[in-house]
Write a protein that holds these residues in place. Sequence first.
Motif, PDB file in Angstrom:
ATOM      1  N   SER A 191      -4.894 -10.455  -1.378  1.00 43.01           N
ATOM      2  CA  SER A 191      -4.491  -8.871  -0.959  1.00 43.01           C
ATOM      3  C   SER A 191      -5.807  -8.703   0.093  1.00 43.01           C
ATOM      4  O   SER A 191      -6.707  -9.242   0.941  1.00 43.01           O
ATOM      5  CB  SER A 191      -4.923  -7.686  -1.840  1.00 43.01           C
ATOM      6  OG  SER A 191      -5.619  -8.133  -2.233  1.00 43.01           O
TER       7      SER A 191
ATOM      8  N   PRO B 242      -5.828  -2.354  -0.385  1.00 41.53           N
ATOM      9  CA  PRO B 242      -6.191  -1.267  -1.730  1.00 41.53           C
ATOM     10  C   PRO B 242      -4.186  -1.098  -1.971  1.00 41.53           C
ATOM     11  O   PRO B 242      -3.243  -0.672  -1.029  1.00 41.53           O
ATOM     12  CB  PRO B 242      -6.409  -0.053  -1.640  1.00 41.53           C
ATOM     13  CG  PRO B 242      -6.676   0.447  -0.449  1.00 41.53           C
ATOM     14  CD  PRO B 242      -6.688  -1.014   0.267  1.00 41.53           C
TER      15      PRO B 242
ATOM     16  N   THR C 209      -0.740  -1.286  -5.397  1.00 36.11           N
ATOM     17  CA  THR C 209      -0.566  -1.191  -6.489  1.00 36.11           C
ATOM     18  C   THR C 209       0.417  -2.131  -6.586  1.00 36.11           C
ATOM     19  O   THR C 209       1.350  -2.128  -6.205  1.00 36.11           O
ATOM     20  CB  THR C 209      -0.045   0.261  -8.025  1.00 36.11           C
ATOM     21  OG1 THR C 209       0.671   0.988  -6.844  1.00 36.11           O
ATOM     22  CG2 THR C 209      -1.425   1.212  -7.947  1.00 36.11           C
TER      23      THR C 209
ATOM     24  N   GLU D 109       3.852  -3.113  -9.846  1.00 36.90           N
ATOM     25  CA  GLU D 109       4.222  -2.785 -10.984  1.00 36.90           C
ATOM     26  C   GLU D 109       4.652  -3.464 -11.073  1.00 36.90           C
ATOM     27  O   GLU D 109       6.255  -4.296 -10.187  1.00 36.90           O
ATOM     28  CB  GLU D 109       4.842  -1.343 -10.832  1.00 36.90           C
ATOM     29  CG  GLU D 109       3.747  -0.671 -10.608  1.00 36.90           C
ATOM     30  CD  GLU D 109       4.456   0.895 -10.097  1.00 36.90           C
ATOM     31  OE1 GLU D 109       3.553   2.245 -11.095  1.00 36.90           O
ATOM     32  OE2 GLU D 109       5.475   1.737  -9.987  1.00 36.90           O
TER      33      GLU D 109
ATOM     34  N   THR E  50       0.852  -2.256 -14.640  1.00 35.09           N
ATOM     35  CA  THR E  50       0.436  -2.086 -13.207  1.00 35.09           C
ATOM     36  C   THR E  50      -0.964  -2.482 -12.939  1.00 35.09           C
ATOM     37  O   THR E  50      -1.760  -2.710 -14.056  1.00 35.09           O
ATOM     38  CB  THR E  50       0.173  -0.475 -13.132  1.00 35.09           C
ATOM     39  OG1 THR E  50       1.773   0.033 -13.643  1.00 35.09           O
ATOM     40  CG2 THR E  50       0.323  -0.397 -12.123  1.00 35.09           C
ATOM     41  N   LEU E  51      -0.867  -3.325 -11.281  1.00 33.12           N
ATOM     42  CA  LEU E  51      -1.966  -3.504 -11.270  1.00 33.12           C
ATOM     43  C   LEU E  51      -2.465  -2.842 -10.264  1.00 33.12           C
ATOM     44  O   LEU E  51      -1.873  -2.573  -9.477  1.00 33.12           O
ATOM     45  CB  LEU E  51      -1.579  -5.167 -10.260  1.00 33.12           C
ATOM     46  CG  LEU E  51      -0.791  -6.012 -11.423  1.00 33.12           C
ATOM     47  CD1 LEU E  51      -0.286  -7.214 -10.864  1.00 33.12           C
ATOM     48  CD2 LEU E  51      -1.469  -7.299 -12.874  1.00 33.12           C
ATOM     49  N   GLN E  52      -4.281  -2.381 -10.695  1.00 33.01           N
ATOM     50  CA  GLN E  52      -4.623  -2.043  -8.919  1.00 33.01           C
ATOM     51  C   GLN E  52      -5.307  -3.391  -8.644  1.00 33.01           C
ATOM     52  O   GLN E  52      -5.650  -3.959  -8.343  1.00 33.01           O
ATOM     53  CB  GLN E  52      -5.686  -1.671 -10.084  1.00 33.01           C
ATOM     54  CG  GLN E  52      -5.124   0.038 -10.635  1.00 33.01           C
ATOM     55  CD  GLN E  52      -5.050   0.639 -10.179  1.00 33.01           C
ATOM     56  OE1 GLN E  52      -4.910   1.396  -8.831  1.00 33.01           O
ATOM     57  NE2 GLN E  52      -3.682   1.553 -10.350  1.00 33.01           N
TER      58      GLN E  52
ATOM     59  N   GLY F  29      -7.236  -4.723  -5.647  1.00 33.04           N
ATOM     60  CA  GLY F  29      -8.276  -4.950  -4.650  1.00 33.04           C
ATOM     61  C   GLY F  29      -8.159  -5.397  -3.378  1.00 33.04           C
ATOM     62  O   GLY F  29      -7.096  -5.745  -3.282  1.00 33.04           O
TER      63      GLY F  29
ATOM     64  N   GLY G 166       1.039   2.946  -4.295  1.00 32.84           N
ATOM     65  CA  GLY G 166      -0.034   3.199  -3.035  1.00 32.84           C
ATOM     66  C   GLY G 166      -0.062   3.416  -1.894  1.00 32.84           C
ATOM     67  O   GLY G 166       1.405   4.087  -1.607  1.00 32.84           O
TER      68      GLY G 166
ATOM     69  N   TYR H 251      -0.437  -7.058   0.115  1.00 34.90           N
ATOM     70  CA  TYR H 251      -0.539  -8.053  -1.160  1.00 34.90           C
ATOM     71  C   TYR H 251       0.613  -9.026  -0.892  1.00 34.90           C
ATOM     72  O   TYR H 251       1.643  -8.635  -0.465  1.00 34.90           O
ATOM     73  CB  TYR H 251       0.368  -6.785  -2.403  1.00 34.90           C
ATOM     74  CG  TYR H 251      -0.202  -7.999  -3.841  1.00 34.90           C
ATOM     75  CD1 TYR H 251      -1.262  -8.177  -4.122  1.00 34.90           C
ATOM     76  CD2 TYR H 251       1.064  -8.476  -4.200  1.00 34.90           C
ATOM     77  CE1 TYR H 251      -1.828  -8.700  -5.223  1.00 34.90           C
ATOM     78  CE2 TYR H 251       0.868  -8.963  -5.596  1.00 34.90           C
ATOM     79  CZ  TYR H 251      -0.694  -8.986  -5.632  1.00 34.90           C
ATOM     80  OH  TYR H 251      -0.382 -10.262  -7.201  1.00 34.90           O
TER      81      TYR H 251
END
Length: 169
Positions: A89, A92, A94, A96, A109-111, A113, A146, A153
């Motif tokens: 990535s 930032p 998300t 899903e 759900t992946l946060q 960074g 987001g 990503y």
Amino acid sequence: MRRTLVVAGAAVLAVTAAAPPAAATVRTFGSVVEAESYDAQHGVRVLTDPAASGGHAVAFSPGDQLRLDAVDFGAPGQASGYATWRSCSTGPGTIELRLDSPSTTPFLTLQIGTTGNCAQWYQSSLRLGVATTPTGVHDLYVSAGGTGRCDFYRLDSLQMIKQTSPPIP
């Protein structure tokens, strides 16, 4: 395609029936699923990357989505709720994961960074948990949310596995 000739009085009519749709090939439990092998998408970009498995990766911006048909999450007792994937990535946001419809509640759900500039791929794994571990064959929707920037990503591949020890680092 099936074609049938029908005689109606002095006229010959050709009736054409479409062939039934082919069944989706199941992506077997434990197999590596390349992100670029998606069945449908909205907004994602396929990038050439020699470091990615298969030589390509899928880049997501907020609002982008892809669908992978017929992913086998394993049978009860076979699936332990681990998923592994290769990704990177640049900002930032998300990611899903949903089953069977883009409007269902995400089961994961992946946060996201920042891992760098995507010059290197990272292998990650995650235990999903008993309550959220899907089983059986489902269509998998992967969507980005987001306020991340364009192509924040990149997904190379994913794999649903059974693992009894701690996840792969």
